[in-house]
Design a protein around this motif. Structure first.
Motif, PDB file in Angstrom:
ATOM      1  N   UNK A  52       0.830  -1.207   0.000  1.00 38.39           N
ATOM      2  CA  UNK A  52       0.000   0.000   0.000  1.00 38.39           C
ATOM      3  C   UNK A  52       0.865   1.258   0.000  1.00 38.39           C
ATOM      4  N   UNK A  53       2.010   1.203   0.680  1.00 40.40           N
ATOM      5  CA  UNK A  53       2.895   2.366   0.758  1.00 40.40           C
ATOM      6  C   UNK A  53       3.568   2.682  -0.570  1.00 40.40           C
ATOM      7  N   UNK A  54       3.748   1.668  -1.421  1.00 40.33           N
ATOM      8  CA  UNK A  54       4.418   1.920  -2.700  1.00 40.33           C
ATOM      9  C   UNK A  54       3.457   2.395  -3.783  1.00 40.33           C
ATOM     10  N   UNK A  55       2.149   2.396  -3.502  1.00 36.24           N
ATOM     11  CA  UNK A  55       1.171   2.923  -4.463  1.00 36.24           C
ATOM     12  C   UNK A  55       1.029   4.416  -4.192  1.00 36.24           C
ATOM     13  N   UNK A  56       1.952   5.184  -4.763  1.00 34.71           N
ATOM     14  CA  UNK A  56       2.083   6.605  -4.421  1.00 34.71           C
ATOM     15  C   UNK A  56       1.401   7.522  -5.424  1.00 34.71           C
ATOM     16  N   UNK A  57       0.967   7.004  -6.574  1.00 32.56           N
ATOM     17  CA  UNK A  57       0.361   7.845  -7.601  1.00 32.56           C
ATOM     18  C   UNK A  57      -1.001   7.347  -8.005  1.00 32.56           C
ATOM     19  N   UNK A  58      -1.639   8.128  -8.883  1.00 29.43           N
ATOM     20  CA  UNK A  58      -2.986   7.776  -9.328  1.00 29.43           C
ATOM     21  C   UNK A  58      -2.990   6.694 -10.389  1.00 29.43           C
ATOM     22  N   UNK A  59      -1.914   6.589 -11.173  1.00 31.33           N
ATOM     23  CA  UNK A  59      -1.900   5.632 -12.278  1.00 31.33           C
ATOM     24  C   UNK A  59      -2.895   6.029 -13.343  1.00 31.33           C
ATOM     25  N   UNK A  60      -3.371   5.041 -14.087  1.00 31.23           N
ATOM     26  CA  UNK A  60      -4.346   5.315 -15.133  1.00 31.23           C
ATOM     27  C   UNK A  60      -3.768   5.469 -16.522  1.00 31.23           C
ATOM     28  N   UNK A  61      -2.439   5.573 -16.636  1.00 26.14           N
ATOM     29  CA  UNK A  61      -1.825   5.751 -17.944  1.00 26.14           C
ATOM     30  C   UNK A  61      -1.772   7.210 -18.353  1.00 26.14           C
ATOM     31  N   UNK A  62      -1.295   7.447 -19.574  1.00 15.06           N
ATOM     32  CA  UNK A  62      -1.144   8.794 -20.104  1.00 15.06           C
ATOM     33  C   UNK A  62      -2.332   9.127 -20.989  1.00 15.06           C
ATOM     34  N   UNK A  63      -3.126  10.095 -20.573  1.00 12.35           N
ATOM     35  CA  UNK A  63      -4.307  10.468 -21.356  1.00 12.35           C
ATOM     36  C   UNK A  63      -3.906  10.952 -22.743  1.00 12.35           C
ATOM     37  N   UNK A  64      -2.753  11.593 -22.839  1.00 10.22           N
ATOM     38  CA  UNK A  64      -2.287  12.076 -24.133  1.00 10.22           C
ATOM     39  C   UNK A  64      -1.989  10.975 -25.123  1.00 10.22           C
ATOM     40  N   UNK A  65      -1.740   9.764 -24.617  1.00 12.84           N
ATOM     41  CA  UNK A  65      -1.515   8.597 -25.474  1.00 12.84           C
ATOM     42  C   UNK A  65      -2.786   7.772 -25.649  1.00 12.84           C
ATOM     43  N   UNK A  66      -3.905   8.303 -25.187  1.00 15.49           N
ATOM     44  CA  UNK A  66      -5.173   7.587 -25.316  1.00 15.49           C
ATOM     45  C   UNK A  66      -5.353   6.467 -24.316  1.00 15.49           C
TER      46      UNK A  66
END
Length: 224
Positions: free
Chosen positions: A164-178
């Motif tokens: 849980x501590x290493x999940x530091x960001x939102x993720x989701x990929x790059x919207x600019x790359x679709x």
């Protein structure tokens, strides 16, 4: 003389000389490269290579093969050894959708192309972008060609622990790359079940999950 993008003038990605790849191969005396043609150069590169091949009976034959060059890639199986879970991605993959997958929503390990990075740096980048995970120690597992009849890509496969501590960001990929990527956390036993049911049908993911059961962090949980 006409200009040919990707050959004597830069293509959309600034590349030239794309018909030169493979011409200097000399590692196999039974294969003599005769010609390399550039068939298409968009984001990735399609080539047709003509070569002479010495068969096992000593005779020579003239062969042609098309190769799709998208560069090499890297992937990582993220696992929590304490909660006995794995962290995967779910995203829409049109190539599987057009070839029989029910909805194209594919469950797989985080992955991406190297794009000039070394494999370890590339998969750290992808894990951060796709899942928001800051990867610590990486374990190299294997490097594989998954479609050697036509695709040149070699995939460098890793495993790494997360928490849980290493999940530091939102993720989701790059919207600019679709990209529109969902993080999916599964108990390891459920991941194995989904391989059996066909819900996980991605080759690299199946190999890494089965490695984890046979030789990796969850070998104590299974008898396969």
């Amino acid at each position: 003389m006409p200009n040919h993008p990707g050959l004597d003038v830069p293509d959309a990605r600034g590349r030239t000389g794309l018909d030169q790849v493979g011409r200097d191969l000399a590692g196999n005396p039974d294969v003599v490269i005769r010609d390399v043609e550039l068939l298409a150069a968009a984001w990735h590169v399609l080539r047709r290579t003509t070569y002479d091949y010495r068969r096992r009976d000593g005779s020579w034959s003239r062969e042609q093969r098309e190769t799709y060059d998208r560069g090499d890639g890297a992937t990582v199986l993220l696992y929590d050894p304490h909660r006995e879970t794995v962290l995967l991605t779910r995203q829409f993959r049109f190539p599987v959708y057009v070839n029989g997958h029910p909805d194209g929503m594919f469950l797989e390990t985080a992955a991406g192309l190297l794009d000039g990075d070394d494999p370890a740096a590339a998969i750290r980048r992808e894990a951060s972008e796709e899942l928001g995970v800051e990867v610590g120690a990486l374990e190299p597992v294997f490097a594989v060609w998954t479609s050697p009849g036509s695709v040149t890509e070699r995939v460098h496969c890793f495993a790494a622990a997360y928490s849980a501590e290493s999940r530091v960001g939102a993720g989701g990929g790059l919207a600019g790359d679709g990209e529109d990527i969902e993080a999916v956390e599964l108990p390891f036993a459920e991941a194995l079940r989904r391989i059996d049911s066909g819900e996980i049908a991605d080759a690299k993911t199946i190999m890494l999950v089965q490695w984890a059961a046979l030789r990796g962090p969850f070998r104590h949980l299974t008898s396969i």
